[in-house]
Design a protein around this motif. Sequence first.
Motif, short mmCIF file in Angstrom:
data_model
loop_
_atom_site.label_atom_id
_atom_site.label_comp_id
_atom_site.label_asym_id
_atom_site.label_seq_id
_atom_site.Cartn_x
_atom_site.Cartn_y
_atom_site.Cartn_z
N GLU A 282 0.83 -1.20 0.00
CA GLU A 282 0.00 0.00 0.00
C GLU A 282 0.86 1.26 0.00
O GLU A 282 0.57 2.22 -0.70
N VAL A 283 1.93 1.24 0.79
CA VAL A 283 2.75 2.43 0.98
C VAL A 283 3.48 2.81 -0.30
O VAL A 283 3.48 3.99 -0.71
N LEU A 284 4.11 1.84 -0.95
CA LEU A 284 4.98 2.16 -2.08
C LEU A 284 4.25 2.90 -3.21
O LEU A 284 4.69 3.98 -3.61
N PRO A 285 3.14 2.37 -3.74
CA PRO A 285 2.47 3.12 -4.81
C PRO A 285 1.88 4.43 -4.34
O PRO A 285 1.82 5.40 -5.11
N ARG A 286 1.43 4.50 -3.09
CA ARG A 286 0.88 5.77 -2.61
C ARG A 286 1.98 6.84 -2.55
O ARG A 286 1.74 8.00 -2.89
N VAL A 287 3.16 6.43 -2.10
CA VAL A 287 4.27 7.38 -2.06
C VAL A 287 4.64 7.82 -3.47
O VAL A 287 4.84 9.01 -3.75
N LEU A 288 4.72 6.86 -4.38
CA LEU A 288 5.10 7.19 -5.75
C LEU A 288 4.05 8.05 -6.44
O LEU A 288 4.38 8.83 -7.35
N ALA A 289 2.79 7.91 -6.04
CA ALA A 289 1.71 8.68 -6.66
C ALA A 289 1.43 9.98 -5.91
O ALA A 289 0.49 10.70 -6.27
N PHE A 290 2.25 10.30 -4.91
CA PHE A 290 1.94 11.45 -4.05
C PHE A 290 1.86 12.75 -4.86
O PHE A 290 0.92 13.54 -4.71
N THR A 291 2.85 12.99 -5.72
CA THR A 291 2.85 14.24 -6.49
C THR A 291 1.65 14.31 -7.41
O THR A 291 1.00 15.36 -7.54
N ALA A 292 1.34 13.18 -8.06
CA ALA A 292 0.17 13.16 -8.93
C ALA A 292 -1.11 13.41 -8.12
O ALA A 292 -2.00 14.14 -8.57
N THR A 293 -1.19 12.81 -6.94
CA THR A 293 -2.37 13.02 -6.09
C THR A 293 -2.49 14.48 -5.68
O THR A 293 -3.58 15.06 -5.71
N ALA A 294 -1.35 15.08 -5.30
CA ALA A 294 -1.38 16.48 -4.90
C ALA A 294 -1.71 17.40 -6.07
O ALA A 294 -2.21 18.51 -5.86
N SER A 295 -1.43 16.94 -7.29
CA SER A 295 -1.66 17.76 -8.48
C SER A 295 -3.08 17.61 -9.04
O SER A 295 -3.44 18.31 -9.98
N LEU A 296 -3.86 16.69 -8.49
CA LEU A 296 -5.20 16.48 -9.03
C LEU A 296 -6.05 17.73 -8.87
O LEU A 296 -6.03 18.39 -7.82
N PRO A 297 -6.80 18.07 -9.89
CA PRO A 297 -7.74 19.19 -9.75
C PRO A 297 -8.92 18.79 -8.88
O PRO A 297 -9.09 17.62 -8.54
N HIS A 298 -9.73 19.76 -8.53
CA HIS A 298 -10.96 19.43 -7.82
C HIS A 298 -11.86 18.61 -8.75
O HIS A 298 -12.09 18.97 -9.90
N ILE A 299 -12.32 17.49 -8.23
CA ILE A 299 -13.18 16.62 -9.03
C ILE A 299 -14.49 16.43 -8.28
O ILE A 299 -14.52 15.89 -7.17
N SER A 300 -15.57 16.87 -8.88
CA SER A 300 -16.88 16.69 -8.27
C SER A 300 -17.25 15.21 -8.28
O SER A 300 -17.10 14.54 -9.31
N PRO A 301 -17.71 14.65 -7.16
CA PRO A 301 -18.00 13.21 -7.09
C PRO A 301 -19.27 12.83 -7.85
O PRO A 301 -20.26 12.37 -7.27
N ALA A 302 -19.21 12.98 -9.18
CA ALA A 302 -20.38 12.66 -10.01
C ALA A 302 -20.66 11.17 -10.05
O ALA A 302 -21.69 10.75 -10.58
N TRP A 303 -19.75 10.37 -9.49
CA TRP A 303 -19.91 8.90 -9.51
C TRP A 303 -20.80 8.40 -8.37
O TRP A 303 -21.00 7.20 -8.24
#
Length: 519
Positions: free
Chosen positions: A347-368
Amino acid sequence: MPRRFNVAGPCKPELHYMLPAAARVLRARRLVADFNYFVIHAPRQTGKTTSMIALAQELTASGDYVAALVSVEVGAAFNSDPGAAELAILDDWRLALAAQLPPDLRPPVWPEAEAGARVRTALSAWTQAAPRPLVIFLDEIDALQNETLISVLRQLRAGYNWRPTGFPASLALIGMRDVRDYKVASGGSARLNTASPFNVKTRSLTLGSFTRDDVALLYRQHTDDTGQVFASAVIDHAFALTQGQPWLVNDLAKTVVEDILNDEPRPITVAHLEAAKELMIQRQDTHLDSLAERLREPRVRRVIEPLLAGGSLSDVPQDDIRFVVDLGLCRFDGPGGLVIANPIYKEVLPRVLAFTATASLPHISPAWLKPDGSLNPDKLLDAFLAFWRQHGQPLLGSVHYHEIAPHLVLMAFLHRVVNGNGALDREYAIGTRRMDLCLRYGGPHPVTMGMELKVWRDGESDPRDEGLAQLDLYLAGLGLETGWLVIFDRRSGQPPIAQRTTVEAATSPQGRTITVVRA
């Protein structure tokens, strides 16, 4: 003072729950009895220091030896100045030995010596003054690098021939790596500037992780002290999550007891462990944070990147594989080959690697989400396609591990979807060129979704058919009849992501309904 689960520094029996420490290094006691020099290596936070302190105390208490653990870590500030490193190390030893030994067993004043000979001279003087054979456990040896590491190893090698009357009778180097893997600089590729800087070692020992019974014994101490029960199923789950990694075993229990239950004496459940696991990952505790730092090292990336992508390790140097195993990031799983060390690290490894992408995500309305708060898979697909077409291209450039950048961006998006109301599980398999994801979402009507991620690279055929067959097996294990196959087209010369992202329906070889996303 009540005892606690320890996650920082050596364990102390009066303060912490702990297993019999010296029992974990029984082979070391035999090596000491034969006046051997040896190496103890194991991943960080596995109990090396605690075990060797306990062994030193037992050896000294036996009346047969003068034994102590000292560290060379302070010398790391002077890795290109051995003389300054020696002075710092010997000064630190004086304080450590005052805390461990009675006055009549402590060393004399360190004699004057030239730079490059101070450690050897000090150990020689102490050996000759000691009333019994001297045993030294040298901790944090792999904190040293460059000229300082070479100098210390050579001094120990030079004194070896004069044991037990002129140099310590037995000596152990303690660190994360076997001495054969020490480099001029941590993570470097060049070997030390000598063929055998410590060729006097008799054995290299390692500390294994806790067994399931060890975990039960540790947790039972808390039950005996407080009455709070870890049921058998809870212990099984704790072992499954941690694979017995000692720091994780302790931090998981500490987080449950102190943070999830706030020291209330309620019985601990599997759900409490899951909540604790998520909290540990979110707050990136010290040990997990140090693993994240390691992921930036090129030799670690050469192993972890293909492992996460389901690629082949055939071109990865053996030393790099050994290095990530010594760090505790990976382990050998019998016929399963190399795997991530435990589910928490998965769990930790991919979350760490995706941290910058996660922080860069725009606001996404939960239309799902449906009006009742449950997940609508069709709306989730629409939301992902819209997100990917608009933001996929720039976000791919924010990920350090370029080979799995699309996987990490998708996971960042799905973590935003889950947002504390579910879980995202991952499976990797070397050589299959795929990553499997399982999204579980709670709410009034819980939803489980299975996904398989594939990459289409230059020189390869369309992975659609292979992916459908592989996804069949994954969905069968989840008990699902539908799923997503996401194919990231990374071939050169392709149109922009916004133009090439499409979706189509397909039927798997076993008749399941599959949504094929070409991204």
